[in-house]
Design a protein around this motif. Structure first.
Motif, mmCIF file in Angstrom:
data_model
loop_
_atom_site.group_PDB
_atom_site.id
_atom_site.type_symbol
_atom_site.label_atom_id
_atom_site.label_comp_id
_atom_site.label_asym_id
_atom_site.label_seq_id
_atom_site.Cartn_x
_atom_site.Cartn_y
_atom_site.Cartn_z
ATOM 1 N N ASP A 98 88.052 83.512 51.870
ATOM 2 C CA ASP A 98 88.304 82.004 52.084
ATOM 3 C C ASP A 98 89.277 81.805 50.921
ATOM 4 O O ASP A 98 90.338 80.846 50.938
ATOM 5 N N ARG A 127 92.585 82.747 51.452
ATOM 6 C CA ARG A 127 93.186 82.251 52.724
ATOM 7 C C ARG A 127 93.772 80.860 52.036
ATOM 8 O O ARG A 127 94.939 80.260 52.735
ATOM 9 N N ARG A 128 93.139 79.946 51.547
ATOM 10 C CA ARG A 128 93.346 78.778 50.740
ATOM 11 C C ARG A 128 94.612 78.603 49.862
ATOM 12 O O ARG A 128 95.502 77.880 50.004
ATOM 13 N N GLN A 169 97.630 79.360 51.991
ATOM 14 C CA GLN A 169 97.811 78.149 52.907
ATOM 15 C C GLN A 169 98.527 77.215 51.668
ATOM 16 O O GLN A 169 99.516 76.451 52.346
ATOM 17 N N VAL A 188 98.535 84.350 56.218
ATOM 18 C CA VAL A 188 97.523 83.160 56.545
ATOM 19 C C VAL A 188 96.634 83.441 57.565
ATOM 20 O O VAL A 188 95.550 83.449 57.786
ATOM 21 N N PRO A 189 97.407 83.729 58.979
ATOM 22 C CA PRO A 189 96.686 84.006 60.054
ATOM 23 C C PRO A 189 95.695 85.470 60.003
ATOM 24 O O PRO A 189 94.806 85.550 60.648
ATOM 25 N N GLU A 190 96.394 86.358 59.114
ATOM 26 C CA GLU A 190 95.742 87.540 59.008
ATOM 27 C C GLU A 190 94.445 87.198 58.239
ATOM 28 O O GLU A 190 93.387 87.907 58.524
ATOM 29 N N ASP A 227 92.717 84.409 58.259
ATOM 30 C CA ASP A 227 91.641 83.645 59.128
ATOM 31 C C ASP A 227 90.943 84.729 59.953
ATOM 32 O O ASP A 227 90.032 84.308 60.220
ATOM 33 N N ALA A 228 91.858 85.639 60.551
ATOM 34 C CA ALA A 228 91.243 86.473 61.573
ATOM 35 C C ALA A 228 90.137 87.572 60.792
ATOM 36 O O ALA A 228 89.246 87.609 61.270
ATOM 37 N N ILE A 274 88.374 86.449 58.026
ATOM 38 C CA ILE A 274 87.152 85.457 57.897
ATOM 39 C C ILE A 274 86.339 85.371 59.327
ATOM 40 O O ILE A 274 85.122 85.569 59.225
ATOM 41 N N ARG A 275 86.948 85.402 60.255
ATOM 42 C CA ARG A 275 86.546 85.193 61.647
ATOM 43 C C ARG A 275 85.766 86.562 62.138
ATOM 44 O O ARG A 275 84.577 86.237 62.641
#
Length: 424
Positions: free
Chosen positions: A34, A37-38, A41, A89-91, A93-94, A96-97
């Motif tokens: 996280d 990612r932040r 971002q 960023v989307p990597e 995000d994915a 974390i998901r």
């Protein structure tokens, strides 16, 4: 799915919740992803802002006849940096998901701790176990002797864990389904629905069947999944929606075929029809306001109990322990019916409050009465009941010394007034 903001706010509590399910801590690894990612971002936003500023400076410089080569070189370099961040960023995000979607729901504080079903708590026992006055038989012995329960033909048609029902037993299973639907719709306020037996990947994901439990599902060659329960399509009717608060609770029910691979159940309940690849079930689903999902859990559990009481079957309500509660559930009541032939209590209904765990996966929300506030709904599901297991319970509890089966009084109007099922 879990709220990353809650994990940031109290990572220790999240790890304690995982420990109750016997899982290792995960908050630290999630928060590292996280933070990355932040940071990515923020860096992307800063570079976007700088690039916009450069675009203005370059435009102004050209208008004034100034040399803008250095500015243009910086803008080109920024574009390269942004391309990398727009991928990163989307990597993240994915990533974390992927971690969060594999972690189970946080248990309600009222759930007893324990490693497995041995720690479950019996909350109530209702009705008397029948004294039949003779040595009771199991359902498959009764059904085969009547010539109305045929596993050999089913195996020829489809393989193991299927059954063919005939005549009186086929009619009784149909009667049970109609009786249950009538009770849930006319007496308990559930809206009857007919839903697809095949769902897409997003729908199976929304209720938590994917990706963790894909091996338990039957998948078609075009990427759809046969439903393991009507919970999956019923709950997903609100996926991606914002429901007005005044519409809550939404109480939904459906009688469907259910399909399960029974992965991991080799050697369990191999005789009879307790554990089948295909069975029928009346499912109950509720979409509730977060403040009232506890009330709805009780309403749903009572809706299932009333079926058993009208069938005059002894049952007990069991609160599942932390080690026995399902992946999507925060609190689960199992209803167990007494089977004289097995001399055992066996599960016949499971009613669960999933709170906002499924709603976050589905992005299912409600708009409060003020017209502004939006929050996640709570979802609940339960069996009201499984027809096959209900048929087994009726057969074993209403069996007669001569091998015939008595028909419960509440089913007789659905069976043309028949009071007994006997061999031809």
């Amino acid at each position: 799915m879990h709220d990353i903001r809650a994990i940031r706010a109290d990572p220790d509590s999240f790890d304690v919740a995982l420990a109750r399910r016997g899982l290792a801590p995960a908050a630290a690894s999630v928060l590292v992803l996280d933070a990355d990612r932040r940071a990515a971002q923020t860096a992307l936003q800063d570079k976007q802002a700088r690039r916009n500023a450069l675009a203005r400076e370059i435009g102004q410089g050209k208008h004034a006849g100034s040399d803008t080569a250095a500015l243009e070189a910086e803008a080109t370099a920024l574009r390269g940096d942004m391309d990398g961040l727009e991928t990163r960023v989307p990597e993240l995000d994915a990533g974390i998901r992927r971690v969060l979607e594999g972690l189970p729901a946080v248990l309600d504080a009222s759930v007893p701790d324990g490693p497995d079903e041995s720690a479950n708590v019996v909350l109530a026992e209702v009705g008397e176990k029948r004294d039949l006055g003779f040595a009771p038989k199991q359902h498959f012995e009764l059904g085969e002797a009547l010539g109305m329960m045929d596993f050999a033909t089913a195996a020829k048609l489809a393989g193991a864990r299927f059954v063919v029902l005939r005549d009186g037993l086929a009619r009784m299973e149909r009667a049970l389904g109609q009786f249950m639907l009538d009770q849930q719709t006319l007496e308990r306020g559930y809206q009857e629905m007919i839903v697809p037996s095949l769902v897409n990947q997003a729908t199976a994901y929304g209720t938590g069947s994917l990706p963790k439990f894909e091996q338990d599902l039957f998948k078609t060659t075009d990427g759809r999944y046969l439903i393991p329960t009507a919970e999956v399509p019923l709950t997903n009717t609100v996926a991606g929606e914002i429901v007005a608060e005044k519409q809550l609770p939404l109480r939904l029910t459906a009688l469907t075929d259910c399909f399960r691979s029974e992965a991991g159940s080799a050697g369990r309940d191999t005789r009879g029809m307790l554990r089948q690849h295909q069975f029928r079930k009346v499912e109950m689903v509720c979409i509730a306001h977060p403040d009232r999902s506890g009330e709805e859990h009780e309403w749903m559990t009572r809706s299932a109990e009333l079926i058993l009481e009208q069938l005059e079957l002894a049952y007990r309500r069991v609160l599942l322990s932390s080690g026995d509660t399902g992946f999507q559930s925060t609190r689960t009541h199992d209803l167990e019916v007494w089977l004289p032939g097995q001399q055992m209590w066996r599960e016949i209904s499971s009613c669960s409050n999933c709170k906002d765990f499924q709603a976050r996966r589905m992005n299912a929300r409600f708009r409060a009465a003020d017209g502004k506030t939006v929050g996640y709904v709570h979802t609940l599901n339960g069996s009201g009941l499984a027809l096959g297991r209900a048929l087994i319970a009726v057969m074993e509890n209403y069996q007669q010394a001569d091998g015939s089966i008595g028909v419960p009084e509440v089913l007789r109007s659905y069976m043309g007034g028949a009071e007994r099922i006997s061999a031809a």
